[in-house]
Design a protein around this motif. Structure first.
Motif, PDB file in Angstrom:
ATOM      1  N   ILE A  22       0.861  -1.182   0.000  1.00  0.00           N
ATOM      2  CA  ILE A  22       0.000   0.000   0.000  1.00  0.00           C
ATOM      3  C   ILE A  22       0.895   1.229   0.000  1.00  0.00           C
ATOM      4  CG2 ILE A  22      -1.789   1.288   1.228  1.00  0.00           C
ATOM      5  CD1 ILE A  22      -2.664  -1.336   2.522  1.00  0.00           C
ATOM      6  N   GLY A  23       0.697   2.102  -0.967  1.00  0.00           N
ATOM      7  CA  GLY A  23       1.521   3.302  -1.061  1.00  0.00           C
ATOM      8  C   GLY A  23       0.726   4.563  -0.820  1.00  0.00           C
ATOM      9  N   ASP A  24       1.423   5.605  -0.406  1.00  0.00           N
ATOM     10  CA  ASP A  24       0.808   6.879  -0.085  1.00  0.00           C
ATOM     11  C   ASP A  24       0.964   7.830  -1.267  1.00  0.00           C
ATOM     12  OD1 ASP A  24      -0.699   8.082   1.828  1.00  0.00           O
ATOM     13  OD2 ASP A  24       0.966   8.977   2.910  1.00  0.00           O
ATOM     14  N   LEU A  25      -0.126   8.470  -1.684  1.00  0.00           N
ATOM     15  CA  LEU A  25      -0.107   9.430  -2.781  1.00  0.00           C
ATOM     16  C   LEU A  25      -0.423  10.818  -2.231  1.00  0.00           C
ATOM     17  CD1 LEU A  25      -0.092   9.797  -5.989  1.00  0.00           C
ATOM     18  CD2 LEU A  25      -2.575   9.806  -5.766  1.00  0.00           C
ATOM     19  N   PRO A  26       0.591  11.687  -2.051  1.00  0.00           N
ATOM     20  CA  PRO A  26       0.293  13.053  -1.623  1.00  0.00           C
ATOM     21  C   PRO A  26      -0.593  13.742  -2.658  1.00  0.00           C
ATOM     22  CG  PRO A  26       2.658  12.572  -1.472  1.00  0.00           C
ATOM     23  CD  PRO A  26       2.029  11.446  -2.235  1.00  0.00           C
ATOM     24  N   ILE A  27      -1.631  14.426  -2.203  1.00  0.00           N
ATOM     25  CA  ILE A  27      -2.547  15.039  -3.163  1.00  0.00           C
ATOM     26  C   ILE A  27      -1.861  16.166  -3.924  1.00  0.00           C
ATOM     27  CG2 ILE A  27      -3.511  16.636  -1.469  1.00  0.00           C
ATOM     28  CD1 ILE A  27      -6.216  16.335  -2.930  1.00  0.00           C
ATOM     29  N   TYR A  28      -0.932  16.873  -3.272  1.00  0.00           N
ATOM     30  CA  TYR A  28      -0.249  17.983  -3.927  1.00  0.00           C
ATOM     31  C   TYR A  28       1.197  17.628  -4.254  1.00  0.00           C
ATOM     32  CZ  TYR A  28      -4.208  20.830  -2.396  1.00  0.00           C
ATOM     33  OH  TYR A  28      -5.468  21.336  -2.194  1.00  0.00           O
ATOM     34  N   VAL A  29       1.790  18.391  -5.154  1.00  0.00           N
ATOM     35  CA  VAL A  29       3.209  18.245  -5.466  1.00  0.00           C
ATOM     36  C   VAL A  29       3.934  19.503  -4.997  1.00  0.00           C
ATOM     37  CG1 VAL A  29       2.777  16.735  -7.429  1.00  0.00           C
ATOM     38  CG2 VAL A  29       2.945  19.200  -7.805  1.00  0.00           C
ATOM     39  N   ALA A  30       5.252  19.402  -4.872  1.00  0.00           N
ATOM     40  CA  ALA A  30       6.047  20.535  -4.407  1.00  0.00           C
ATOM     41  C   ALA A  30       6.176  21.585  -5.500  1.00  0.00           C
ATOM     42  CB  ALA A  30       7.427  20.056  -3.975  1.00  0.00           C
ATOM     43  N   LEU A  31       6.272  22.854  -5.103  1.00  0.00           N
ATOM     44  CA  LEU A  31       6.538  23.911  -6.079  1.00  0.00           C
ATOM     45  C   LEU A  31       7.875  23.666  -6.762  1.00  0.00           C
ATOM     46  CD1 LEU A  31       5.991  26.634  -7.442  1.00  0.00           C
ATOM     47  CD2 LEU A  31       7.003  27.750  -5.422  1.00  0.00           C
ATOM     48  N   ASP A  32       8.892  23.328  -5.986  1.00  0.00           N
ATOM     49  CA  ASP A  32      10.223  23.076  -6.550  1.00  0.00           C
ATOM     50  C   ASP A  32      10.286  21.628  -7.037  1.00  0.00           C
ATOM     51  OD1 ASP A  32      12.834  23.456  -7.341  1.00  0.00           O
ATOM     52  OD2 ASP A  32      13.672  23.051  -5.358  1.00  0.00           O
ATOM     53  N   SER A  33       9.581  21.377  -8.112  1.00  0.00           N
ATOM     54  CA  SER A  33       9.513  20.032  -8.674  1.00  0.00           C
ATOM     55  C   SER A  33       9.544  20.104 -10.190  1.00  0.00           C
ATOM     56  CB  SER A  33       8.239  19.314  -8.220  1.00  0.00           C
ATOM     57  OG  SER A  33       7.086  19.938  -8.773  1.00  0.00           O
ATOM     58  N   SER A  34       9.972  19.023 -10.803  1.00  0.00           N
ATOM     59  CA  SER A  34       9.946  18.960 -12.261  1.00  0.00           C
ATOM     60  C   SER A  34       8.518  18.983 -12.780  1.00  0.00           C
ATOM     61  CB  SER A  34      10.666  17.690 -12.742  1.00  0.00           C
ATOM     62  OG  SER A  34      10.062  16.525 -12.219  1.00  0.00           O
ATOM     63  N   ASP A  35       7.571  18.540 -11.966  1.00  0.00           N
ATOM     64  CA  ASP A  35       6.161  18.514 -12.373  1.00  0.00           C
ATOM     65  C   ASP A  35       5.641  19.929 -12.639  1.00  0.00           C
ATOM     66  OD1 ASP A  35       5.913  15.571 -11.619  1.00  0.00           O
ATOM     67  OD2 ASP A  35       6.401  16.471  -9.686  1.00  0.00           O
ATOM     68  N   VAL A  36       5.893  20.833 -11.698  1.00  0.00           N
ATOM     69  CA  VAL A  36       5.418  22.207 -11.844  1.00  0.00           C
ATOM     70  C   VAL A  36       6.264  22.954 -12.873  1.00  0.00           C
ATOM     71  CG1 VAL A  36       4.932  24.364 -10.623  1.00  0.00           C
ATOM     72  CG2 VAL A  36       4.603  22.172  -9.457  1.00  0.00           C
ATOM     73  N   TRP A  37       7.579  22.757 -12.826  1.00  0.00           N
ATOM     74  CA  TRP A  37       8.480  23.436 -13.765  1.00  0.00           C
ATOM     75  C   TRP A  37       8.148  23.094 -15.218  1.00  0.00           C
ATOM     76  CZ3 TRP A  37      12.478  20.639 -16.495  1.00  0.00           C
ATOM     77  CH2 TRP A  37      13.290  21.446 -17.292  1.00  0.00           C
ATOM     78  N   ALA A  38       7.874  21.819 -15.494  1.00  0.00           N
ATOM     79  CA  ALA A  38       7.651  21.384 -16.873  1.00  0.00           C
ATOM     80  C   ALA A  38       6.236  21.647 -17.355  1.00  0.00           C
ATOM     81  CB  ALA A  38       7.981  19.895 -17.017  1.00  0.00           C
ATOM     82  N   SER A  39       5.277  21.796 -16.426  1.00  0.00           N
ATOM     83  CA  SER A  39       3.873  21.979 -16.823  1.00  0.00           C
ATOM     84  C   SER A  39       3.226  23.094 -16.008  1.00  0.00           C
ATOM     85  CB  SER A  39       3.095  20.672 -16.632  1.00  0.00           C
ATOM     86  OG  SER A  39       3.658  19.622 -17.390  1.00  0.00           O
ATOM     87  N   PRO A  40       3.761  24.293 -16.051  1.00  0.00           N
ATOM     88  CA  PRO A  40       3.212  25.372 -15.215  1.00  0.00           C
ATOM     89  C   PRO A  40       1.778  25.726 -15.556  1.00  0.00           C
ATOM     90  CG  PRO A  40       4.730  26.258 -16.859  1.00  0.00           C
ATOM     91  CD  PRO A  40       4.871  24.763 -16.909  1.00  0.00           C
ATOM     92  N   GLU A  41       1.356  25.413 -16.782  1.00  0.00           N
ATOM     93  CA  GLU A  41       0.003  25.748 -17.193  1.00  0.00           C
ATOM     94  C   GLU A  41      -1.055  24.948 -16.449  1.00  0.00           C
ATOM     95  OE1 GLU A  41       1.290  22.230 -19.617  1.00  0.00           O
ATOM     96  OE2 GLU A  41       2.216  24.117 -18.949  1.00  0.00           O
ATOM     97  N   LEU A  42      -0.646  23.888 -15.751  1.00  0.00           N
ATOM     98  CA  LEU A  42      -1.594  23.050 -15.024  1.00  0.00           C
ATOM     99  C   LEU A  42      -1.754  23.468 -13.565  1.00  0.00           C
ATOM    100  CD1 LEU A  42      -0.617  19.541 -16.429  1.00  0.00           C
ATOM    101  CD2 LEU A  42      -2.409  21.091 -17.223  1.00  0.00           C
ATOM    102  N   PHE A  43      -1.075  24.555 -13.186  1.00  0.00           N
ATOM    103  CA  PHE A  43      -1.107  25.009 -11.800  1.00  0.00           C
ATOM    104  C   PHE A  43      -1.522  26.481 -11.744  1.00  0.00           C
ATOM    105  CE2 PHE A  43       1.691  21.432 -12.168  1.00  0.00           C
ATOM    106  CZ  PHE A  43       1.430  20.674 -11.037  1.00  0.00           C
ATOM    107  N   GLN A  44      -1.931  26.911 -10.575  1.00  0.00           N
ATOM    108  CA  GLN A  44      -2.399  28.285 -10.403  1.00  0.00           C
ATOM    109  C   GLN A  44      -1.197  29.208 -10.199  1.00  0.00           C
ATOM    110  OE1 GLN A  44      -5.731  28.803  -7.684  1.00  0.00           O
ATOM    111  NE2 GLN A  44      -6.456  26.716  -8.075  1.00  0.00           N
ATOM    112  N   LEU A  45      -0.548  29.540 -11.320  1.00  0.00           N
ATOM    113  CA  LEU A  45       0.621  30.409 -11.328  1.00  0.00           C
ATOM    114  C   LEU A  45       0.310  31.651 -12.160  1.00  0.00           C
ATOM    115  CD1 LEU A  45       3.381  27.733 -12.089  1.00  0.00           C
ATOM    116  CD2 LEU A  45       2.426  28.348  -9.862  1.00  0.00           C
ATOM    117  N   ASP A  46       1.045  32.747 -11.883  1.00  0.00           N
ATOM    118  CA  ASP A  46       0.860  33.941 -12.692  1.00  0.00           C
ATOM    119  C   ASP A  46       1.758  33.893 -13.925  1.00  0.00           C
ATOM    120  OD1 ASP A  46       3.449  34.651 -11.913  1.00  0.00           O
ATOM    121  OD2 ASP A  46       2.769  36.145 -10.445  1.00  0.00           O
ATOM    122  N   GLU A  47       1.839  35.004 -14.659  1.00  0.00           N
ATOM    123  CA  GLU A  47       2.597  35.020 -15.917  1.00  0.00           C
ATOM    124  C   GLU A  47       4.096  34.822 -15.709  1.00  0.00           C
ATOM    125  OE1 GLU A  47       2.310  39.121 -14.230  1.00  0.00           O
ATOM    126  OE2 GLU A  47       0.880  37.498 -14.660  1.00  0.00           O
TER     127      GLU A  47
END
Length: 386
Positions: free
Chosen positions: A211-236
């Motif tokens: 059984i594994g744990d899935l955090p609902i959120y990801v870190a700001l300093d992550s490749s997930d946010v860096w590579a896909s900023p359009e999927l997060f609530q970020l400004d220009e």
């Protein structure tokens, strides 16, 4: 699911001579213990890489594995390291705690040696691994290489605007300039998943699911946010507008300010929640049952203005609810989920849990903890390293 039982034990808490629990012999011994005790499940915390603060819930990737958990003894057996090389670094002298500073300084140089010896030898297997993980691995490996190049600073502070904003020309240029480090991080992930798959197969052979744990959120300093900023609530400028947390309650008068960027669920819904489909697919390579941390955030989430010092001034915002949950269930009908539905309960959250069909959680007897001295001998050993 049949009525069954298991034990929660983070992989990092296993006994180890190398500073932190790994996917090695002690992990297999714990599986043996579970099987002999009539248990069915091993529940673990997130196994992704850790970053600043060393928390498994603030990872630079929602898909990658933690290099600290790679078993060095297996690398010796595989001819990638020597025993003298593994024994030479200091790993800490307190068996009850992990010295993350020593791990940070000493683990990656050893993994670089393994990479230098195994990259060409394992070229065919690595190529297959890259192909099977092309949706996240190239961005993650580049992210980590650039991050190291800039002294491990957060991507929001990288001095090269082009790569900070993930511009295509800058990505191509840095891929060429940092090719060796990118290959290093690729190979390290190859090693992690090879060892994890072997450990998971061993558990299955002994009747134990993970059984594994899935955090609902990801870190700001992550490749997930860096590579896909359009999927997060970020400004220009790719700076968060609001961040995650939970409101004040009986335990915390200021609430909890987590600071994770919030999802732009409208943008995610536009392509049928493709990012979430890929994320669950990645986690399914690791676990048999997925526990969704902070499941109530799918119904409504607490949004705090970016820059606030507490979570008191946040607001409730409606989440995607069953529109997302239904997509995940349809894509992965074979997967089993557990909803971590603790926290600020509302009738709407209860309804979402009922509509999802996922089992929730109940915590009982929290005040009746068993002293370590009363644990069975095998668990006392594990307790000392937790």
């Amino acid at each position: 699911m049949e009525r069954s039982a298991g034990i929660l034990l983070p992989v990092a808490s296993l006994p180890s001579p190398h500073g932190i629990g790994t996917m090695g012999a002690a992990a297999r011994e714990f599986v043996d213990f579970l099987a002999a005790s009539g248990q069915s499940w091993w529940q673990v915390l997130p196994v992704g890489p850790t970053s600043y603060g060393d928390s498994p819930y603030q990872s630079p990737s929602a898909f990658a594995g933690n290099p600290y958990l790679i078993d060095l003894d297996q690398l010796v057996d595989d001819g990638l390291l020597t025993q003298d090389e593994v024994d030479a670094p200091a790993w800490g002298d307190d068996p009850a705690s992990v010295d993350y500073e020593l791990l940070y300084r000493n683990r990656m140089p050893l993994l670089r040696l393994a990479y230098q010896r195994g990259w060409e030898r394992d070229a065919q297997a690595v190529a297959a691994f890259v192909s099977a993980n092309e949706e996240w691995l190239p961005d993650y490996a580049l992210f980590m290489a650039v991050k190291a190049h800039f002294g491990m600073t957060a991507w929001t502070e990288w001095p090269d605007e082009g790569i900070r904003l993930h511009h295509e020309d800058a990505v191509a240029r840095w891929r060429e300039e940092l090719a060796d480090d990118i290959s290093l991080h690729t190979y390290v992930q190859f090693l992690f998943f090879r060892q994890w798959e072997a450990l998971r197969a061993y558990a299955h052979d002994h009747g134990i699911g993970i059984i594994g744990d899935l955090p609902i959120y990801v870190a700001l300093d992550s490749s997930d946010v860096w590579a896909s900023p359009e999927l997060f609530q970020l400004d220009e400028k790719n700076v968060p507008v609001e961040v995650a947390g939970v409101p004040p309650d009986a335990f915390t008068e200021d609430g909890q300010l987590w600071g994770n960027p919030l999802y732009d669920y409208d943008a995610m819904a536009a392509d049928g929640y493709g990012w979430w489909i890929r994320r669950i697919g990645g986690v399914a390579k690791l676990f048999d049952v997925i526990r969704i941390d902070h499941f109530r955030g799918f119904e409504s989430y607490w949004a705090v203005p970016y820059g606030a010092t507490t979570a008191k001034d946040g607001r409730w915002v409606k989440g995607p609810g069953m529109s997302l949950v239904s997509v995940l269930k349809d894509w992965y009908p074979y997967l089993r989920f557990i909803a971590e539905d603790l926290g600020y309960a509302t009738p709407e959250v209860a309804q979402l849990l009922a509509d999802s069909g996922f089992p929730g959680m109940r915590v009982r007897g929290a005040g009746q903890l068993v002293p370590a001295a009363q644990l069975p001998a095998q668990l006392r050993v594990l307790h000392r390293h937790a």
